[in-house]
Design a protein around this motif. Sequence first.
Motif, PDB file in Angstrom:
ATOM      1  N   SER A  74       0.841  -1.208   0.000  1.00 51.64           N
ATOM      2  CA  SER A  74       0.000   0.000   0.000  1.00 51.64           C
ATOM      3  C   SER A  74       0.872   1.252   0.000  1.00 51.64           C
ATOM      4  O   SER A  74       0.511   2.264  -0.609  1.00 51.64           O
ATOM      5  CB  SER A  74      -0.968   0.009   1.183  1.00 51.64           C
ATOM      6  OG  SER A  74      -0.280   0.121   2.413  1.00 51.64           O
ATOM      7  N   ARG A  77       1.965   1.563  -3.543  1.00 50.00           N
ATOM      8  CA  ARG A  77       0.831   2.028  -4.350  1.00 50.00           C
ATOM      9  C   ARG A  77       0.626   3.531  -4.155  1.00 50.00           C
ATOM     10  O   ARG A  77       0.400   4.272  -5.100  1.00 50.00           O
ATOM     11  CB  ARG A  77      -0.427   1.246  -3.972  1.00 50.00           C
ATOM     12  CG  ARG A  77      -1.603   1.460  -4.875  1.00 50.00           C
ATOM     13  CD  ARG A  77      -2.767   0.497  -4.604  1.00 50.00           C
ATOM     14  NE  ARG A  77      -2.971   0.080  -3.228  1.00 50.00           N
ATOM     15  CZ  ARG A  77      -2.590  -1.109  -2.715  1.00 50.00           C
ATOM     16  NH1 ARG A  77      -1.990  -1.990  -3.480  1.00 50.00           N
ATOM     17  NH2 ARG A  77      -2.822  -1.406  -1.453  1.00 50.00           N
ATOM     18  N   GLY A  78       0.722   3.997  -2.932  1.00 51.88           N
ATOM     19  CA  GLY A  78       0.576   5.418  -2.659  1.00 51.88           C
ATOM     20  C   GLY A  78       1.661   6.237  -3.332  1.00 51.88           C
ATOM     21  O   GLY A  78       1.397   7.324  -3.855  1.00 51.88           O
ATOM     22  N   VAL A  80       3.263   5.407  -6.084  1.00 60.54           N
ATOM     23  CA  VAL A  80       2.975   5.391  -7.522  1.00 60.54           C
ATOM     24  C   VAL A  80       1.868   6.387  -7.843  1.00 60.54           C
ATOM     25  O   VAL A  80       1.916   7.087  -8.848  1.00 60.54           O
ATOM     26  CB  VAL A  80       2.579   3.968  -7.987  1.00 60.54           C
ATOM     27  CG1 VAL A  80       2.014   3.985  -9.399  1.00 60.54           C
ATOM     28  CG2 VAL A  80       3.778   3.033  -7.911  1.00 60.54           C
ATOM     29  N   ASP A  81       0.875   6.481  -6.958  1.00 57.52           N
ATOM     30  CA  ASP A  81      -0.246   7.399  -7.155  1.00 57.52           C
ATOM     31  C   ASP A  81       0.125   8.856  -6.857  1.00 57.52           C
ATOM     32  O   ASP A  81      -0.707   9.740  -6.993  1.00 57.52           O
ATOM     33  CB  ASP A  81      -1.439   6.996  -6.280  1.00 57.52           C
ATOM     34  CG  ASP A  81      -2.069   5.690  -6.731  1.00 57.52           C
ATOM     35  OD1 ASP A  81      -1.820   5.275  -7.881  1.00 57.52           O
ATOM     36  OD2 ASP A  81      -2.808   5.085  -5.932  1.00 57.52           O
ATOM     37  N   GLU A  83       1.074  10.069  -3.857  1.00 55.82           N
ATOM     38  CA  GLU A  83       0.806  10.502  -2.493  1.00 55.82           C
ATOM     39  C   GLU A  83       2.112  10.792  -1.773  1.00 55.82           C
ATOM     40  O   GLU A  83       3.099  10.111  -1.964  1.00 55.82           O
ATOM     41  CB  GLU A  83       0.053   9.413  -1.720  1.00 55.82           C
ATOM     42  CG  GLU A  83      -1.321   9.108  -2.247  1.00 55.82           C
ATOM     43  CD  GLU A  83      -1.967   7.928  -1.535  1.00 55.82           C
ATOM     44  OE1 GLU A  83      -1.453   7.496  -0.487  1.00 55.82           O
ATOM     45  OE2 GLU A  83      -2.974   7.432  -2.047  1.00 55.82           O
TER      46      GLU A  83
END
Length: 148
Positions: A74, A77-78, A80-81, A83
């Motif tokens: 996670s 993922r953050g 990559v997004d 965040e």
Amino acid sequence: MRAFFDEAGPALKAATVASISAVGGVSHASRLLGIGTAALSKYSSTSGEWANSFIRVDLAAALDRAAGHDFITSTMRGLVDGEKPAGFGQLTALAVLRLDGVLDDVVREVAQAIEDGHADACERQAVRARIVPAMRALAALDALMAGL
């Protein structure tokens, strides 16, 4: 690329520590993943020598799966997004009180679950839902204490 690691590195290291802790520590994680404890220690180390050594994606996924929560994936993922990685922030009285509240949530949920002398599946899941934010907060505090 270096700027990315300067910002993302501490979050990934803290997430790795949290996931390793959730499975029972470095020795247990080593057995689960089939890799040496030295490699896992390197992946979670904040020392300058290992600052840019991160756990492989396949190992991160396996470790998170064994932990029962996506600590590392996670965080990835953050990143990559786009965040901004969440840290503990400054060590202030307010930050410590917020941590105390998160830990109190765990204690209250456990007390409620065992009130009747038995924790059913639903209650155990509710406890685990409280443990995850507490582990994240503690991992961030650990990263702060380690000087990340």
